[in-house]
Design a protein around this motif. Structure first.
Motif, short mmCIF file in Angstrom:
data_model
loop_
_atom_site.label_atom_id
_atom_site.label_comp_id
_atom_site.label_asym_id
_atom_site.label_seq_id
_atom_site.Cartn_x
_atom_site.Cartn_y
_atom_site.Cartn_z
N ARG A 310 0.86 -1.20 0.00
CA ARG A 310 0.00 0.00 0.00
C ARG A 310 0.89 1.24 0.00
NH1 ARG A 310 -4.69 0.08 3.30
NH2 ARG A 310 -3.52 1.41 4.70
N ASP A 311 0.53 2.15 -0.88
CA ASP A 311 1.32 3.38 -0.99
C ASP A 311 0.80 4.39 0.04
OD1 ASP A 311 2.71 5.61 -1.65
OD2 ASP A 311 2.04 5.71 -3.75
N LEU A 312 1.62 4.68 1.04
CA LEU A 312 1.16 5.56 2.12
C LEU A 312 1.20 7.03 1.73
CD1 LEU A 312 2.73 3.79 5.24
CD2 LEU A 312 0.45 3.53 4.29
N LEU A 313 1.75 7.34 0.54
CA LEU A 313 1.73 8.74 0.08
C LEU A 313 0.60 8.98 -0.92
CD1 LEU A 313 5.55 9.49 -0.38
CD2 LEU A 313 4.12 9.81 1.62
N SER A 314 -0.09 7.90 -1.26
CA SER A 314 -1.16 8.02 -2.26
C SER A 314 -2.44 8.53 -1.59
CB SER A 314 -1.38 6.65 -2.88
OG SER A 314 -2.66 6.54 -3.40
N ASP A 316 -5.19 7.31 -2.21
CA ASP A 316 -5.98 6.12 -1.92
C ASP A 316 -5.04 4.96 -1.55
OD1 ASP A 316 -7.68 4.05 -1.69
OD2 ASP A 316 -8.46 4.11 -3.75
N PRO A 317 -4.73 4.84 -0.25
CA PRO A 317 -3.76 3.81 0.14
C PRO A 317 -4.30 2.39 0.02
CG PRO A 317 -4.57 5.00 2.06
CD PRO A 317 -5.18 5.66 0.87
N ASN A 318 -5.59 2.24 -0.28
CA ASN A 318 -6.14 0.89 -0.39
C ASN A 318 -5.81 0.22 -1.72
OD1 ASN A 318 -7.27 0.70 2.18
ND2 ASN A 318 -8.91 2.10 1.53
N ILE A 319 -5.34 1.02 -2.67
CA ILE A 319 -4.94 0.42 -3.96
C ILE A 319 -3.73 -0.46 -3.71
CG2 ILE A 319 -4.03 0.93 -6.27
CD1 ILE A 319 -5.55 3.62 -6.10
N ILE A 336 3.75 3.48 -7.57
CA ILE A 336 3.67 4.25 -6.31
C ILE A 336 4.25 5.66 -6.49
CG2 ILE A 336 3.76 2.24 -4.78
CD1 ILE A 336 6.73 3.46 -4.22
N ILE A 337 3.93 6.50 -5.53
CA ILE A 337 4.40 7.90 -5.57
C ILE A 337 5.80 7.97 -4.97
CG2 ILE A 337 4.02 10.20 -4.58
CD1 ILE A 337 1.02 9.65 -4.88
N SER A 338 6.69 8.61 -5.74
CA SER A 338 8.05 8.81 -5.24
C SER A 338 8.33 10.30 -5.37
CB SER A 338 9.00 7.99 -6.11
OG SER A 338 10.28 8.00 -5.56
N LYS A 339 8.60 10.97 -4.27
CA LYS A 339 8.73 12.43 -4.31
C LYS A 339 10.18 12.86 -4.16
CE LYS A 339 4.19 13.72 -3.10
NZ LYS A 339 3.31 14.76 -2.81
N GLN A 340 10.56 13.86 -4.96
CA GLN A 340 11.92 14.38 -4.81
C GLN A 340 11.99 15.23 -3.54
OE1 GLN A 340 13.84 15.96 -8.34
NE2 GLN A 340 15.18 17.18 -7.04
N VAL A 341 13.05 15.04 -2.77
CA VAL A 341 13.19 15.76 -1.49
C VAL A 341 14.56 16.40 -1.41
CG1 VAL A 341 11.56 14.57 0.04
CG2 VAL A 341 13.72 13.49 -0.50
N ASP A 342 14.62 17.50 -0.65
CA ASP A 342 15.90 18.21 -0.54
C ASP A 342 16.43 18.25 0.89
OD1 ASP A 342 15.98 18.96 -3.27
OD2 ASP A 342 14.40 20.41 -2.85
N MET A 348 10.95 13.63 6.47
CA MET A 348 10.20 13.26 7.66
C MET A 348 8.73 13.71 7.59
SD MET A 348 12.36 11.38 8.85
CE MET A 348 11.35 10.71 10.16
N CYS A 349 8.47 14.80 6.85
CA CYS A 349 7.06 15.20 6.66
C CYS A 349 6.33 14.13 5.87
CB CYS A 349 6.98 16.54 5.94
SG CYS A 349 7.39 17.92 7.00
N LEU A 350 7.01 13.59 4.85
CA LEU A 350 6.37 12.54 4.05
C LEU A 350 6.21 11.26 4.88
CD1 LEU A 350 8.18 13.18 0.66
CD2 LEU A 350 5.78 13.59 1.18
N VAL A 351 7.23 10.96 5.70
CA VAL A 351 7.14 9.76 6.55
C VAL A 351 5.97 9.94 7.53
CG1 VAL A 351 8.30 8.43 8.36
CG2 VAL A 351 9.59 9.15 6.34
N GLN A 352 5.85 11.14 8.08
CA GLN A 352 4.76 11.39 9.02
C GLN A 352 3.40 11.20 8.33
OE1 GLN A 352 3.62 15.30 9.77
NE2 GLN A 352 3.11 14.96 11.92
N HIS A 353 3.34 11.72 7.10
CA HIS A 353 2.10 11.57 6.34
C HIS A 353 1.78 10.08 6.18
CE1 HIS A 353 -0.84 12.69 3.26
NE2 HIS A 353 -0.44 11.60 2.64
N GLY A 354 2.84 9.31 5.86
CA GLY A 354 2.66 7.86 5.70
C GLY A 354 2.24 7.20 7.00
N LEU A 355 2.84 7.65 8.10
CA LEU A 355 2.53 7.03 9.39
C LEU A 355 1.07 7.21 9.79
CD1 LEU A 355 5.71 8.00 11.43
CD2 LEU A 355 5.09 5.74 10.62
#
Ligand SMILES: Nc1ncnc2c1ncn2[C@@H]1O[C@H](COP(=O)(O)OP(=O)(O)OP(=O)(O)O)[C@@H](O)[C@H]1O
Length: 534
Positions: A310-314, A316-319, A336-342, A348-355
């Protein structure tokens, strides 16, 4: 006059007349004398005036002469100044014509200096690139040597402190006491040994590194960092995973101590933060040392729940998502969604979103037990070394050999022997340049507790069965890798399949075994310690 006539009267008259005339004359003489005196006076005045005028004339003459002399000297000075002015004018003309030349000469000098700087810069760049190539080769050789001595799989063990929830239903008075369920039975022996001691067991387990209950997050990462830094520089995929029973400290080790939903990324380094933010920070430190714009970092956050990805950044994580295995055995999740980060903060914001999306359900053991495996993938996209571009055209689909090495590359002889890129995902970027994708996968595994102990039923039982199945498949894969078996059963579960190219081949795997020290978890602790010892 008749004679006899009295002449005296006549004479008297004549005398009178003469006297009168004399008086007139006297008066005239007096007036003339007065006039004469006046004239003398006037003359004297005029003489005085003349004298004065003469004096003035002399002075004027002298002044005139002075003036003439002054004028003459002024004329001479003017003449001299004119000559000097002419000389200055001439000098100015020559300065002006020289000044006209200066910008031209300056430009020539600047151009010359620029070309010298450019030459030195190119020499410096080629020297530093050969230096960094040498450093990379050295790091590679060191790593190869290290690997030959230690293998690609490392296991560290962390024994967490006794926590309040370890007491269970016990009285406070018996908390941690001998014979109580909360008694500490897993003991740190030294940096490499941990022992389980009870009336029934007395077993010592040896790992590459053992951390005791007091070990800080910082101290743990100090040990983890070296095995992260060298491989990532030279392009090895890396996986760091926390393994252990529910509540043993996996999330604490990987992220930090907090309830998942409360995880609050900060821009500052926090002493409590775990391996994920620290590893991301190290990654950005390493990429910042590279030439600007050449290395980019992408992040994806997925969970494996009931053997589904399950993609936690999507939105719709149920896909559910499928794993794609490339011809070079590289593993990807194309949907899945892969975001460029600097920055670490972005990660960690994306990880938090996923969590927030990660499924959790309470168990009897620990109210924030994770029921899925969390996989945070940091992908470093960097330019492929020049020998790849020469031998491997963009979009090259040359079949790879059993080690995942492109046959054209391995047979060309131009790739350094034992090169580390054969198992990486070599692709082309939007500009058509060959790029290497190196993965750092950070995994917080679901708890490895026994079904009976967790007291779970229904949906939770299914979850636990899937967790145990995937962990047992992971143990099988690691066993096959450790024994260098020809067949490694990666595809038995999505967890092992997804991690295939960051735990197998040349990838570097670090397992952080997390163990709770209390007697009540002894079965799970022995199981975890046994897993690591395999
Ligand atoms: N080394 C440690 N020092 C201090 N506290 C710790 C440590 N390890 C774990 N803890 C605490 O123990 C509790 C459980 O830890 P954690 O949530 O990390 O376990 P877990 O293995 O991730 O559990 P689950 O598999 O259920 O998610 C948390 O409250 C955490 O703060």
């Amino acid at each position: 006059m008749p004679l006899g006539i009295d002449r005296s009267h006549f004479y008297e008259e004549k005398v009178k007349h003469i006297e009168k005339s004399n008086r007139v004359k006297d008066e005239r003489i007096g007036s003339l004398e007065t006039e004469n005196a006046m004239l003398y006076l006037k003359l004297a005045q005029l003489r005085g005036a003349l004298q004065h005028t003469r004096q003035e004339s002399i002075e004027i003459h002298e002044q005139f002469e002075d003036e003439s002399r002054f004028r003459k000297s002024v004329a001479e000075s003017a003449c001299k100044f004119k000559q000097e002015l002419d000389n200055i004018k001439k000098d100015m003309q020559s300065v002006q014509s020289a000044a006209k030349e200066i910008p031209k000469q300056f430009n020539e000098q600047v151009q010359h200096a620029n070309s010298v700087v450019q030459r030195h810069k190119m020499a410096f760049q080629s020297q530093s690139s050969s230096l960094s190539e040498l450093q990379e080769r050295l790091a590679h050789m060191e790593l190869t040597l290290h690997d030959e001595l230690r293998g690609n799989i490392r296991v560290h063990c962390r024994v967490r402190p006794l926590m309040d929830f370890d007491r269970g239903q016990e009285d406070m008075s018996s908390f941690g006491r001998q014979g109580a369920k909360s008694e500490v039975v897993v003991h740190f022996v030294d940096d490499e040994n941990v022992c389980v001691r009870t009336t029934k067991h007395n077993k010592v387990f040896e790992y590459e590194r053992v951390y005791d209950m007091t070990e800080t997050q910082n101290g743990l990462f100090d040990e983890v960092q070296p095995m992260l830094t060298s491989p990532i520089i030279i392009g090895y995929n890396i996986c760091i995973m926390a393994y252990g029973q529910t509540g043993s400290g996996k999330t604490h080790t990987m992220l930090g101590s907090h309830k998942n939903e409360d995880y609050n990324p900060t821009r500052e380094t926090h002493p409590d933060e775990g391996v994920i933010p620290r590893a991301a920070r190290e990654l950005f430190r390493l990429t910042s040392e590279k030439q600007k714009g050449t290395h980019t970092v992408e992040v994806s956050v997925v969970e494996i729940y009931n053997n589904d990805i399950r993609d936690l950044l999507s939105h719709d994580p149920n896909i559910k998502h499928d794993i794609n295995t490339g011809q070079d055995n590289s593993i990807s999740l194309p949907t899945i969604i892969s975001k460029q980060v600097d920055t670490v903060y972005d990660v960690m914001c994306l990880v938090q979103h996923g969590l927030h999306t990660r499924r959790e359900s309470a168990t009897m053991v620990h109210e924030h037990s994770s029921r899925s495996h969390l996989v945070v993938t940091l992908t470093v996209v960097s330019p492929a070394p020049s020998f790849f571009s020469k031998n491997s055209a963009p979009g090259d689909t040359t079949p790879r050999d059993s080690k995942g090495r492109s046959s054209s590359l391995s047979s060309s002889g131009s790739m350094p022997s034992g090169s580390m890129w054969q198992s990486n995902d070599i692709s082309t970027n939007s500009a058509g340049q060959a790029v290497i994708k190196t993965k750092l996968q950070l995994v917080d595994l679901a708890g490895s507790e026994c079904v009976g102990m967790s007291g779970v039923k229904g949906q939770a039982l299914r979850e636990t069965a899937n967790i145990n199945k995937s962990l047992s498949a992971l143990a099988d894969v690691l066993g096959a890798l450790a024994e260098h078996r020809a067949h490694v059963p990666y595809r038995n579960t999505r967890l092992t399949h997804l991690l295939q190219d960051s735990i197998g081949g040349d990838a570097k795997l670090l397992i952080l075994l997390c163990v709770a020290p209390a007697q009540r978890y002894i079965t799970e602790s022995l199981q975890s310690l046994g897993f690591g010892a395999r």
